[in-house]
Design a protein around this motif. Sequence first.
Motif, PDB file in Angstrom:
ATOM      1  N   TYR A   1       0.857  -1.181   0.000  1.00  0.00           N
ATOM      2  CA  TYR A   1       0.000   0.000   0.000  1.00  0.00           C
ATOM      3  C   TYR A   1       0.891   1.228   0.000  1.00  0.00           C
TER       4      TYR A   1
ATOM      5  N   ASN B   1      -1.986 -16.210   7.801  1.00  0.00           N
ATOM      6  CA  ASN B   1      -2.771 -14.969   7.857  1.00  0.00           C
ATOM      7  C   ASN B   1      -1.834 -13.770   7.828  1.00  0.00           C
ATOM      8  N   GLY B   2      -2.176 -12.809   6.998  1.00  0.00           N
ATOM      9  CA  GLY B   2      -1.423 -11.552   6.984  1.00  0.00           C
ATOM     10  C   GLY B   2      -0.138 -11.591   6.175  1.00  0.00           C
ATOM     11  N   CYS B   3       0.160 -12.722   5.476  1.00  0.00           N
ATOM     12  CA  CYS B   3       1.437 -12.795   4.740  1.00  0.00           C
ATOM     13  C   CYS B   3       1.396 -11.984   3.448  1.00  0.00           C
ATOM     14  N   GLY B   4       0.193 -11.624   2.989  1.00  0.00           N
ATOM     15  CA  GLY B   4       0.121 -10.752   1.812  1.00  0.00           C
ATOM     16  C   GLY B   4      -0.623 -11.310   0.608  1.00  0.00           C
ATOM     17  N   LYS B   5      -1.364 -12.392   0.791  1.00  0.00           N
ATOM     18  CA  LYS B   5      -2.044 -13.026  -0.354  1.00  0.00           C
ATOM     19  C   LYS B   5      -3.064 -12.077  -1.007  1.00  0.00           C
ATOM     20  N   THR B   6      -3.929 -11.492  -0.165  1.00  0.00           N
ATOM     21  CA  THR B   6      -4.961 -10.610  -0.729  1.00  0.00           C
ATOM     22  C   THR B   6      -4.321  -9.385  -1.364  1.00  0.00           C
ATOM     23  N   THR B   7      -3.273  -8.863  -0.745  1.00  0.00           N
ATOM     24  CA  THR B   7      -2.602  -7.682  -1.301  1.00  0.00           C
ATOM     25  C   THR B   7      -1.969  -8.026  -2.649  1.00  0.00           C
TER      26      THR B   7
ATOM     27  N   HIS C   1      -6.599 -21.757   2.757  1.00  0.00           N
ATOM     28  CA  HIS C   1      -5.949 -22.083   4.024  1.00  0.00           C
ATOM     29  C   HIS C   1      -5.958 -23.586   4.268  1.00  0.00           C
TER      30      HIS C   1
HETATM   31  N1  LIG Z   1      -5.371  -1.069   3.265  1.00  0.00           N
HETATM   32  C1  LIG Z   1      -4.231  -1.440   3.870  1.00  0.00           C
HETATM   33  N2  LIG Z   1      -3.258  -0.531   4.152  1.00  0.00           N
HETATM   34  C2  LIG Z   1      -2.091  -0.897   4.755  1.00  0.00           C
HETATM   35  N3  LIG Z   1      -1.808  -2.179   5.108  1.00  0.00           N
HETATM   36  C3  LIG Z   1      -2.743  -3.119   4.867  1.00  0.00           C
HETATM   37  C4  LIG Z   1      -4.000  -2.811   4.238  1.00  0.00           C
HETATM   38  N4  LIG Z   1      -4.713  -3.967   4.114  1.00  0.00           N
HETATM   39  C5  LIG Z   1      -3.929  -4.940   4.637  1.00  0.00           C
HETATM   40  N5  LIG Z   1      -2.753  -4.435   5.086  1.00  0.00           N
HETATM   41  C6  LIG Z   1      -1.640  -5.193   5.690  1.00  0.00           C
HETATM   42  O1  LIG Z   1      -0.998  -5.941   4.685  1.00  0.00           O
HETATM   43  C7  LIG Z   1      -0.548  -7.185   5.207  1.00  0.00           C
HETATM   44  C8  LIG Z   1      -1.021  -8.332   4.345  1.00  0.00           C
HETATM   45  O2  LIG Z   1      -2.424  -8.411   4.418  1.00  0.00           O
HETATM   46  P1  LIG Z   1      -3.249  -9.363   3.445  1.00  0.00           P
HETATM   47  O3  LIG Z   1      -4.696  -9.079   3.670  1.00  0.00           O
HETATM   48  O4  LIG Z   1      -2.712  -9.223   2.074  1.00  0.00           O
HETATM   49  O5  LIG Z   1      -2.855 -10.794   4.024  1.00  0.00           O
HETATM   50  P2  LIG Z   1      -3.484 -12.235   3.678  1.00  0.00           P
HETATM   51  O6  LIG Z   1      -2.339 -13.143   3.430  1.00  0.00           O
HETATM   52  O7  LIG Z   1      -4.505 -12.106   2.591  1.00  0.00           O
HETATM   53  O8  LIG Z   1      -4.177 -12.582   5.061  1.00  0.00           O
HETATM   54  P3  LIG Z   1      -5.430 -13.565   5.405  1.00  0.00           P
HETATM   55  O9  LIG Z   1      -4.977 -14.977   5.147  1.00  0.00           O
HETATM   56  O10 LIG Z   1      -5.628 -13.314   6.867  1.00  0.00           O
HETATM   57  O11 LIG Z   1      -6.612 -13.150   4.562  1.00  0.00           O
HETATM   58  C9  LIG Z   1      -1.041  -7.260   6.645  1.00  0.00           C
HETATM   59  O12 LIG Z   1       0.010  -6.918   7.490  1.00  0.00           O
HETATM   60  C10 LIG Z   1      -2.127  -6.216   6.694  1.00  0.00           C
HETATM   61  O13 LIG Z   1      -2.222  -5.654   7.981  1.00  0.00           O
END
Ligand SMILES: Nc1ncnc2c1ncn2[C@@H]1O[C@H](COP(=O)(O)OP(=O)(O)OP(=O)(O)O)[C@@H](O)[C@H]1O
Length: 262
Positions: free
Chosen positions: A12, A37-43, A196
């Motif tokens: 971001y 969780n939180g490793c960055g997949k959705t990002t 997951h």
């Molecule tokens: N809009 C945002 N702005 C800044 N940081 C963000 C934002 N959305 C998510 N993050 C951070 O980015 C990191 C990755 O988040 P992300 O949602 O990509 O993880 P994920 O692997 O999809 O998690 P999960 O398995 O829990 O869905 C996390 O540390 C989260 O706090």
Amino acid sequence: MMMTARDLAFGYRGTLVGEGVTLAVEAARVLCLMGPNGCGKTTLFRTLLGLLPPLAGRLELHGRPVMEFSRSEFARHVAYVPQAGSSYFPFSVTEVVTMARASRIGAFATPSAHDREIAQGALERLGLQHLASRPFTEISGGERQMTLIARALAQEAELVVMDEPTASLDFGNQAKVLDCINELRGSGLAIVLSTHDPGHAFACADSVALMKRGRIICEGTPQAAVTPETLRNLYGVEIAVEFMRGAGRNICAPALGRFRKE
Ligand SMILES: Nc1ncnc2c1ncn2[C@@H]1O[C@H](COP(=O)(O)OP(=O)(O)OP(=O)(O)O)[C@@H](O)[C@H]1O
């Protein structure tokens, strides 16, 4: 190659979430992304979808930078199945699925008979006809997830990105979604999904990418990439990976209590 990421950094504004990601997405192939969780997949997915600009590296669809596509042009190539959260707008299930046609009919045009047929076909393919006239706000989370998959099918894209498509689904609907993913691959679509449940890689993936703290630490076939060793490294717990005869594939489960190795 349909979509390629080379040395991609993503995150971001002002926050780097991941970097060094190199991936190739091919027609008729399923790529499964896994990680804590939180490793960055959705990002990463939001970046692949052109919703977040890459922070570094290259990201291309058919050899063209993703950020150069207009949204409607991109939507003719790539569909997104988000995690089914709540919804505030009481559109019917049919209307939600028909909205997928927007990229083909223009913002102010109404859907044609052909568009309605495609939407109807997508509902039928997933066995959702009985929900067609129900408000999207009044169906279960699992039914909403299935509706969003139908919407992606109605978009007639060549690549479908699915963020945890089996989360919140019962076993019946999980099997339907995994079967559907295999069927879509059979019809030539490329699919990128996150999950997951590492066992799902054995159910539908051609290749697996394991993500830890925003980096791909291992990539390969499910057999090569999903092992007790790689999963221990990924999740920090003991995970059994064993062939289950009745299911016809490997299943993964975390070891608990007395089954845990010291
Ligand atoms: N809009 C945002 N702005 C800044 N940081 C963000 C934002 N959305 C998510 N993050 C951070 O980015 C990191 C990755 O988040 P992300 O949602 O990509 O993880 P994920 O692997 O999809 O998690 P999960 O398995 O829990 O869905 C996390 O540390 C989260 O706090």
